[in-house]
Design a protein around this motif. Sequence first.
Motif, PDB file in Angstrom:
ATOM      1  N   VAL A   6       0.849  -1.202   0.000  1.00  0.00           N
ATOM      2  CA  VAL A   6       0.000   0.000   0.000  1.00  0.00           C
ATOM      3  C   VAL A   6       0.882   1.247   0.000  1.00  0.00           C
ATOM      4  O   VAL A   6       0.665   2.183  -0.779  1.00  0.00           O
ATOM      5  N   ILE A  10       1.078   4.098  -3.071  1.00  0.00           N
ATOM      6  CA  ILE A  10       0.776   5.521  -2.870  1.00  0.00           C
ATOM      7  C   ILE A  10       2.010   6.368  -3.176  1.00  0.00           C
ATOM      8  O   ILE A  10       1.907   7.437  -3.793  1.00  0.00           O
ATOM      9  N   LYS A  13       2.180   6.795  -6.824  1.00  0.00           N
ATOM     10  CA  LYS A  13       1.190   7.776  -7.296  1.00  0.00           C
ATOM     11  C   LYS A  13       1.698   9.201  -7.086  1.00  0.00           C
ATOM     12  O   LYS A  13       1.572  10.052  -7.970  1.00  0.00           O
ATOM     13  N   LEU A  20      -4.228  11.829  -5.597  1.00  0.00           N
ATOM     14  CA  LEU A  20      -4.563  10.861  -4.557  1.00  0.00           C
ATOM     15  C   LEU A  20      -6.055  10.910  -4.264  1.00  0.00           C
ATOM     16  O   LEU A  20      -6.646  11.987  -4.198  1.00  0.00           O
ATOM     17  N   THR A  21      -6.651   9.749  -4.095  1.00  0.00           N
ATOM     18  CA  THR A  21      -8.067   9.667  -3.758  1.00  0.00           C
ATOM     19  C   THR A  21      -8.228   9.746  -2.246  1.00  0.00           C
ATOM     20  O   THR A  21      -7.251   9.636  -1.495  1.00  0.00           O
ATOM     21  N   ASP A  23      -9.507   7.468  -0.495  1.00  0.00           N
ATOM     22  CA  ASP A  23      -9.086   6.147  -0.003  1.00  0.00           C
ATOM     23  C   ASP A  23      -7.572   6.083   0.161  1.00  0.00           C
ATOM     24  O   ASP A  23      -7.075   5.490   1.118  1.00  0.00           O
ATOM     25  N   ASP A  24      -6.843   6.687  -0.760  1.00  0.00           N
ATOM     26  CA  ASP A  24      -5.384   6.731  -0.641  1.00  0.00           C
ATOM     27  C   ASP A  24      -4.977   7.475   0.627  1.00  0.00           C
ATOM     28  O   ASP A  24      -4.105   7.023   1.372  1.00  0.00           O
ATOM     29  N   ALA A  27      -5.760   5.449   3.670  1.00  0.00           N
ATOM     30  CA  ALA A  27      -4.812   4.337   3.786  1.00  0.00           C
ATOM     31  C   ALA A  27      -3.506   4.836   4.403  1.00  0.00           C
ATOM     32  O   ALA A  27      -2.937   4.178   5.282  1.00  0.00           O
ATOM     33  N   THR A  64      -3.538  14.550   5.786  1.00  0.00           N
ATOM     34  CA  THR A  64      -2.802  13.326   6.083  1.00  0.00           C
ATOM     35  C   THR A  64      -1.976  13.476   7.355  1.00  0.00           C
ATOM     36  O   THR A  64      -2.016  12.606   8.232  1.00  0.00           O
TER      37      THR A  64
END
Length: 151
Positions: A6, A10, A13, A20-21, A23-24, A27, A64
Amino acid sequence: MDSRAVFNAIRQKIHSGSVLTDDDLMALVILPLTVPDSEGKQKMLEKVVDLAEQIPDEGQRIFTLSGVIVASDKFINRDYMDQIRRRINMTQLGQLYEKEKIEYANQKVREKAIEIAKALLEDGTEIVKIMKVTGLTEEELLNLQNELLTI
């Protein structure tokens, strides 16, 4: 959850400039919780913070970092937490924004913890182990277990 896979997905990405979504971002926030011991959690936390600082979108970066502080509260080194907070660059607007993001992150982290707990309960994992992974209390897990039994 394969934490390393994971994290690497990311990171790729971010480095490729992909957006980034949600969900990203979630995560990334919970990745330190997926590592088994305190030392491993702290190391993953540091990797996530370093990666989060590379997120080009300031809102996503602050979300984040704030989410990591909230999600990792039970095991994070206090000095390191202070470093993260300083990195967020607190302006008055930033403080308001962080508060909203922390509330949102709290909600999302809790939802994810409940989702993980339900899956682990269904798999027959011991409640003590689930408590360590999710941070949920025994009472919360027993209530979830009762919900699963009545469905």
